[in-house]
Design a protein around this motif. Structure first.
Motif, PDB file in Angstrom:
ATOM      1  N   VAL A 104       4.678  22.370  -1.777  1.00 31.19           N
ATOM      2  CA  VAL A 104       5.594  22.626  -0.666  1.00 31.19           C
ATOM      3  C   VAL A 104       6.951  23.089  -1.180  1.00 31.19           C
ATOM      4  O   VAL A 104       7.570  24.001  -0.614  1.00 31.19           O
ATOM      5  CB  VAL A 104       5.741  21.368   0.213  1.00 31.19           C
ATOM      6  CG1 VAL A 104       6.770  21.605   1.319  1.00 31.19           C
ATOM      7  CG2 VAL A 104       4.399  20.985   0.821  1.00 31.19           C
ATOM      8  N   ARG A 105       7.401  22.508  -2.264  1.00 32.43           N
ATOM      9  CA  ARG A 105       8.714  22.886  -2.808  1.00 32.43           C
ATOM     10  C   ARG A 105       8.730  24.327  -3.291  1.00 32.43           C
ATOM     11  O   ARG A 105       9.780  24.972  -3.301  1.00 32.43           O
ATOM     12  CB  ARG A 105       9.091  21.937  -3.943  1.00 32.43           C
ATOM     13  CG  ARG A 105       9.604  20.591  -3.456  1.00 32.43           C
ATOM     14  CD  ARG A 105       9.879  19.652  -4.604  1.00 32.43           C
ATOM     15  NE  ARG A 105      10.515  18.418  -4.147  1.00 32.43           N
ATOM     16  CZ  ARG A 105      10.646  17.322  -4.886  1.00 32.43           C
ATOM     17  NH1 ARG A 105      10.174  17.317  -6.150  1.00 32.43           N
ATOM     18  NH2 ARG A 105      11.245  16.246  -4.395  1.00 32.43           N
ATOM     19  N   GLU A 106       7.567  24.832  -3.694  1.00 29.67           N
ATOM     20  CA  GLU A 106       7.498  26.221  -4.134  1.00 29.67           C
ATOM     21  C   GLU A 106       7.809  27.191  -3.009  1.00 29.67           C
ATOM     22  O   GLU A 106       8.068  28.377  -3.254  1.00 29.67           O
ATOM     23  CB  GLU A 106       6.119  26.516  -4.717  1.00 29.67           C
ATOM     24  CG  GLU A 106       5.881  25.852  -6.072  1.00 29.67           C
ATOM     25  CD  GLU A 106       4.481  26.088  -6.587  1.00 29.67           C
ATOM     26  OE1 GLU A 106       3.694  26.774  -5.899  1.00 29.67           O
ATOM     27  OE2 GLU A 106       4.157  25.586  -7.682  1.00 29.67           O
ATOM     28  N   ALA A 136       4.754  16.227   3.243  1.00 31.43           N
ATOM     29  CA  ALA A 136       5.045  16.408   4.670  1.00 31.43           C
ATOM     30  C   ALA A 136       6.538  16.320   4.941  1.00 31.43           C
ATOM     31  O   ALA A 136       7.084  17.086   5.743  1.00 31.43           O
ATOM     32  CB  ALA A 136       4.286  15.359   5.489  1.00 31.43           C
ATOM     33  N   ASN A 137       7.214  15.401   4.282  1.00 28.68           N
ATOM     34  CA  ASN A 137       8.662  15.288   4.463  1.00 28.68           C
ATOM     35  C   ASN A 137       9.390  16.510   3.913  1.00 28.68           C
ATOM     36  O   ASN A 137      10.399  16.953   4.480  1.00 28.68           O
ATOM     37  CB  ASN A 137       9.180  14.013   3.798  1.00 28.68           C
ATOM     38  CG  ASN A 137       8.921  12.780   4.643  1.00 28.68           C
ATOM     39  OD1 ASN A 137       9.058  12.818   5.863  1.00 28.68           O
ATOM     40  ND2 ASN A 137       8.539  11.684   4.007  1.00 28.68           N
ATOM     41  N   LEU A 139       8.127  19.528   3.804  1.00 24.78           N
ATOM     42  CA  LEU A 139       7.868  20.594   4.772  1.00 24.78           C
ATOM     43  C   LEU A 139       8.761  20.445   5.992  1.00 24.78           C
ATOM     44  O   LEU A 139       9.215  21.437   6.576  1.00 24.78           O
ATOM     45  CB  LEU A 139       6.403  20.574   5.205  1.00 24.78           C
ATOM     46  CG  LEU A 139       6.023  21.599   6.281  1.00 24.78           C
ATOM     47  CD1 LEU A 139       6.090  23.020   5.713  1.00 24.78           C
ATOM     48  CD2 LEU A 139       4.628  21.314   6.838  1.00 24.78           C
ATOM     49  N   LEU A 140       9.018  19.208   6.372  1.00 22.27           N
ATOM     50  CA  LEU A 140       9.811  18.941   7.569  1.00 22.27           C
ATOM     51  C   LEU A 140      11.175  19.626   7.505  1.00 22.27           C
ATOM     52  O   LEU A 140      11.687  20.111   8.522  1.00 22.27           O
ATOM     53  CB  LEU A 140       9.977  17.430   7.751  1.00 22.27           C
ATOM     54  CG  LEU A 140      10.624  16.952   9.038  1.00 22.27           C
ATOM     55  CD1 LEU A 140       9.834  17.408  10.247  1.00 22.27           C
ATOM     56  CD2 LEU A 140      10.728  15.424   9.017  1.00 22.27           C
ATOM     57  N   LYS A 141      11.743  19.693   6.329  1.00 26.71           N
ATOM     58  CA  LYS A 141      13.050  20.343   6.188  1.00 26.71           C
ATOM     59  C   LYS A 141      12.971  21.815   6.584  1.00 26.71           C
ATOM     60  O   LYS A 141      13.905  22.358   7.184  1.00 26.71           O
ATOM     61  CB  LYS A 141      13.550  20.195   4.751  1.00 26.71           C
ATOM     62  CG  LYS A 141      13.812  18.745   4.335  1.00 26.71           C
ATOM     63  CD  LYS A 141      14.258  18.653   2.887  1.00 26.71           C
ATOM     64  CE  LYS A 141      14.491  17.200   2.483  1.00 26.71           C
ATOM     65  NZ  LYS A 141      14.897  17.085   1.053  1.00 26.71           N
ATOM     66  N   ASN A 142      11.848  22.457   6.228  1.00 23.69           N
ATOM     67  CA  ASN A 142      11.674  23.864   6.611  1.00 23.69           C
ATOM     68  C   ASN A 142      11.415  24.019   8.101  1.00 23.69           C
ATOM     69  O   ASN A 142      11.802  25.020   8.705  1.00 23.69           O
ATOM     70  CB  ASN A 142      10.501  24.471   5.826  1.00 23.69           C
ATOM     71  CG  ASN A 142      10.802  24.639   4.352  1.00 23.69           C
ATOM     72  OD1 ASN A 142      11.761  25.304   3.974  1.00 23.69           O
ATOM     73  ND2 ASN A 142      10.003  24.021   3.511  1.00 23.69           N
ATOM     74  N   LEU A 143      10.766  23.034   8.690  1.00 20.53           N
ATOM     75  CA  LEU A 143      10.478  23.102  10.121  1.00 20.53           C
ATOM     76  C   LEU A 143      11.713  22.798  10.963  1.00 20.53           C
ATOM     77  O   LEU A 143      11.879  23.345  12.065  1.00 20.53           O
ATOM     78  CB  LEU A 143       9.350  22.121  10.482  1.00 20.53           C
ATOM     79  CG  LEU A 143       7.997  22.365   9.815  1.00 20.53           C
ATOM     80  CD1 LEU A 143       6.983  21.333  10.296  1.00 20.53           C
ATOM     81  CD2 LEU A 143       7.497  23.777  10.084  1.00 20.53           C
ATOM     82  N   LEU A 163       2.506  13.426  10.311  1.00 21.25           N
ATOM     83  CA  LEU A 163       3.708  12.689  10.686  1.00 21.25           C
ATOM     84  C   LEU A 163       4.145  13.092  12.092  1.00 21.25           C
ATOM     85  O   LEU A 163       4.125  14.278  12.437  1.00 21.25           O
ATOM     86  CB  LEU A 163       4.836  12.988   9.699  1.00 21.25           C
ATOM     87  CG  LEU A 163       4.693  12.485   8.256  1.00 21.25           C
ATOM     88  CD1 LEU A 163       5.917  12.892   7.454  1.00 21.25           C
ATOM     89  CD2 LEU A 163       4.508  10.981   8.214  1.00 21.25           C
ATOM     90  N   PRO A 164       4.529  12.122  12.910  1.00 27.19           N
ATOM     91  CA  PRO A 164       5.013  12.458  14.260  1.00 27.19           C
ATOM     92  C   PRO A 164       6.148  13.472  14.251  1.00 27.19           C
ATOM     93  O   PRO A 164       6.251  14.316  15.150  1.00 27.19           O
ATOM     94  CB  PRO A 164       5.461  11.105  14.817  1.00 27.19           C
ATOM     95  CG  PRO A 164       4.655  10.101  14.063  1.00 27.19           C
ATOM     96  CD  PRO A 164       4.496  10.664  12.684  1.00 27.19           C
ATOM     97  N   THR A 165       7.004  13.399  13.231  1.00 26.70           N
ATOM     98  CA  THR A 165       8.124  14.342  13.145  1.00 26.70           C
ATOM     99  C   THR A 165       7.646  15.764  12.881  1.00 26.70           C
ATOM    100  O   THR A 165       8.254  16.730  13.348  1.00 26.70           O
ATOM    101  CB  THR A 165       9.091  13.912  12.036  1.00 26.70           C
ATOM    102  OG1 THR A 165       8.338  13.570  10.858  1.00 26.70           O
ATOM    103  CG2 THR A 165       9.910  12.708  12.473  1.00 26.70           C
ATOM    104  N   VAL A 166       6.552  15.909  12.139  1.00 21.99           N
ATOM    105  CA  VAL A 166       5.968  17.234  11.918  1.00 21.99           C
ATOM    106  C   VAL A 166       5.321  17.734  13.208  1.00 21.99           C
ATOM    107  O   VAL A 166       5.519  18.885  13.624  1.00 21.99           O
ATOM    108  CB  VAL A 166       4.938  17.197  10.773  1.00 21.99           C
ATOM    109  CG1 VAL A 166       4.167  18.516  10.693  1.00 21.99           C
ATOM    110  CG2 VAL A 166       5.633  16.915   9.440  1.00 21.99           C
TER     111      VAL A 166
END
Length: 333
Positions: A104-106, A136-137, A139-143, A163-166
């Protein structure tokens, strides 16, 4: 002329609704549904459509540079995140497949750069529930702060595991199971013998049903269910030893469906997943204690939820099959 859509017959109506909203797309789309209905293929086709420079109605043109790069797998504005297998640490563990935080960081630099083709940037994640918590966390930053001209396509068999946040930052779009006659007709066109039985075993998912054709899966299933059909003579030690050499998740799935059918015959008189064993299921289901069966179903569901954890497959199966024998022989004695 635009090339044909790489879609299954049961996906066309959903495709048409989605393509009609192309100008109002969310930055993150969650494509979810049963395993074995072609969600990944649908997502790839939609990515191809989004990256086409000259779409023809509901289809990618197949001729532009974007279509060419997508076809050969080198489109610079397209990324796919899928699980990487990591070695497990327990006996019987055949490896754990996850989408890692490193994968994900890539994406960080990828989403910050301008698109190469001056169009959209598409990121496909399949299956999305394979992301561990850290991934998932990340990725959440990108979302939460989506980059311009970027679309995330998350494909999921089990969206409740996200994750509910995703989930809250995606627009969900369900891909349904096909009607029985549609799935059966498609399987027969593919030359699948016992198409209706395979479709029943798979719960109506045609691609899963197709995987039973021409291999050992159908034979292995029949061997397991033949043993379960005679609980009084069940050699659970031998069955566990043989099962330890097979795919554990599949064995548990067959067992769950057998138990669901036992429950179903008590309430509806019908068998859903195992019509080739309908008569024996009727006989066993007539005497089973429903409360005990429900408790055992919950135990088996708990086993399935922890299949990713290191464990000793044979010991686990010994416990499960011996419990099954006690349930059926006690209630049907």
């Amino acid at each position: 002329m635009a090339p044909p859509l790489n879609l299954y017959p049961w996906q066309i109506s959903v495709w048409q609704r989605l393509v009609a909203e192309r100008q109002r797309l969310p930055h993150a789309l969650l494509i979810h549904g049963r395993r074995g209905i072609g969600k990944r293929a649908f997502a790839f086709e939609f990515a191809r459509f989004l990256l086409c420079e000259a779409p023809q109605g509901e289809r990618a043109c197949g001729l532009c540079r974007g279509c060419h790069l997508f076809r050969v797998g080198t489109h610079p504005d397209f990324r796919v995140l899928e699980p990487e297998e990591r070695e497990g640490e327990g006996e019987g563990n055949r490896g754990i497949q996850q989408i890692s935080i490193g994968q994900v960081r890539e994406l960080t630099d990828f989403v910050r750069l301008s698109t190469h083709q001056h169009g959209l940037r598409v990121i496909l994640i399949h299956p999305a529930e394979a992301m561990n918590v850290a991934a998932a966390n990340a990725l959440l930053k990108n979302l939460e702060e989506p980059a311009e001209n970027t679309v995330f396509l998350l494909v999921s068999h089990q969206p409740r595991q996200l994750l509910p946040t995703v989930l809250s930052r995606c627009r969900a779009m369900a891909l349904p199971l096909p009607a029985l006659e549609v799935g059966r007709a498609w399987l027969e066109e593919q030359g699948v013998a016992e198409a209706e039985l395979c479709l029943a075993i798979s719960g109506g998912a045609p691609l899963e049903a197709q995987s039973y054709a021409g291999g050992e899966r159908l034979e292995n299933r029949r061997a397991l269910l033949s043993a379960l059909a005679e609980p009084g003579r069940l050699d659970w030690l031998r069955l566990a030893e043989e099962g330890s050499r097979q795919e554990l998740a599949e064995l548990i799935d067959w067992l769950q469906k057998w138990l669901y059918d036992l429950l179903a015959v008590r309430f509806t008189g019908r068998v859903r997943y195992n019509p080739d064993f309908a008569r024996r299921l009727q006989e066993l289901g007539a005497g089973v204690n429903v409360d005990a069966l429900l408790r055992f179903l919950r135990e088996v569901a708990g086993v399935r939820r922890h299949l990713k954890h290191p464990l000793n497959t044979q010991l686990l199966l010994e416990s499960v099959f011996s419990a099954y024998q006690r349930l059926l022989t006690t209630e049907n004695a």
